[in-house]
Design an enzyme around this catalytic site. Sequence first.
Site, PDB file in Angstrom:
ATOM      1  N   SER A  91       0.806  -1.209   0.000  1.00 24.36           N
ATOM      2  CA  SER A  91       0.000   0.000   0.000  1.00 24.36           C
ATOM      3  C   SER A  91       0.845   1.268   0.000  1.00 24.36           C
ATOM      4  CB  SER A  91      -0.964  -0.066   1.191  1.00 24.36           C
ATOM      5  OG  SER A  91      -2.058   0.747   0.940  1.00 24.36           O
ATOM      6  N   HIS A 141      -7.527  -5.733   0.152  1.00 20.01           N
ATOM      7  CA  HIS A 141      -6.308  -4.952   0.345  1.00 20.01           C
ATOM      8  C   HIS A 141      -5.492  -5.504   1.515  1.00 20.01           C
ATOM      9  CE1 HIS A 141      -4.059  -1.263  -0.215  1.00 20.01           C
ATOM     10  NE2 HIS A 141      -4.170  -0.975   1.071  1.00 20.01           N
TER      11      HIS A 141
END
Length: 420
Positions: free
Chosen positions: A257, A398
């Site tokens: 990320s 995610h």
Amino acid sequence: MKPLAICSFALAALPSLGAPTVNYDEAKVPDAPLPDALSAPGGTFKASNALEWESRVRPKIAEFFESEVYGRRPPRPERETFEIVESSDDALGGKALRRQIKITLGGAKGEKSFIMLLYLPKSPAPAPVFVGLNFMGNHATADDPEIIMPEWVRNTRLGGIQISDNRPTEKYRGLQSRRWPYEKIISKGFGAATIYYCDIYPDLEKADGAPQSVYSIFKEPMNGAIAAWSWGLSRALDALETVPQADAKRAVAVGHSRLGKTALLAAAFDARFAGAVSNDSGCMGAALSRRQFGETVEIITRQFPFWFSPELRKWAGREAEMPADQHQMLALIAPRPLYVASASEDLWADPRGEFLSLAEASKAYALFGAKNVPSEADFGVEKPFAGDVGYHMRRGGHDILEYDWENFCNFFSKALPRAR
Ligand code: GTR
């Protein structure tokens, strides 16, 4: 997490603005042509071989990303010391070596210290090492009572435990171990090194942590948290160079990320990294900005202006005019092995945009002789591509999980040069 939930979280966190629309519809992706991967920004000169790329194109692309996107990385500090403050040759159930190294950095205006946690396989030769920052403190990456906690942590909530006083807690120990499957990594012959990202630049999320960051040791004003974090990865590499059982010439920058954006920048600007992994790095990471799919320059620069150079903001909504896009950022890493990973439900990070970006960047790899590069047919859920560059899209949301690491290890086992 479902894309919708990611989307509403992000929008809720935005200051009041005419709510930007988040596009998740492939049919609505603007038809904006990408800058040629092999051309200098502005399109004035196109490289037709590796030498032209290195001498006439690459430096101009690098200059664009430093000045317009991330900000300039600080220089190597004037003073650096490395002290092993804890060590075991019998870690992870006897399978690994553990070293905890205090890194102290000194500049004109002071000093900063933080601890790097390092696990290494018990191998006869120095081992290649994944080097990445972590989100919750070194102690959160493994259920290992010997891991030293940071002094300050950002206020956050994990596993139902809220921190509100910036004090680390024992309760976080091992809570992010699913993201750091050390035993798996070790069993594949790799080491892993990590530093808590807020030790380098506190990510206050709603305010700029620059005054408490590593930038405070320098006389010159600097900005950009991602640049600072990536600089921190280079300092981890400095430390690794002092460890005989680690092969610092085969160090791979890795991150998830915002820390995936960080790993890309570190490898792009520090040629000592032998390779890089971007995991779900999304907007201003691997994903193409021109697609404006999921998170956009508009959204990210409103929510996290201090992650970047202040210049980036002016490109919000004008992505099609940007002289370079993120495939050129990836191309800066060529010819060193690069792995991009996405997750099928992580639409906020635009998996297709990450894949297309890697496929376009592969043109720079081809200049160096790469033949095994991805094409459209290689984009699909859980069918990893491992050629001169690597890609997979894990099923799910995610995160960075064992499936991801398994594929990183498989790819780099083949792609890294043999130990010298
Ligand atoms: C989000 C941000 C993303 C990504 C993510 C993360 O809020 O919009 O670009 O960096 O944070 O780091 O988890």
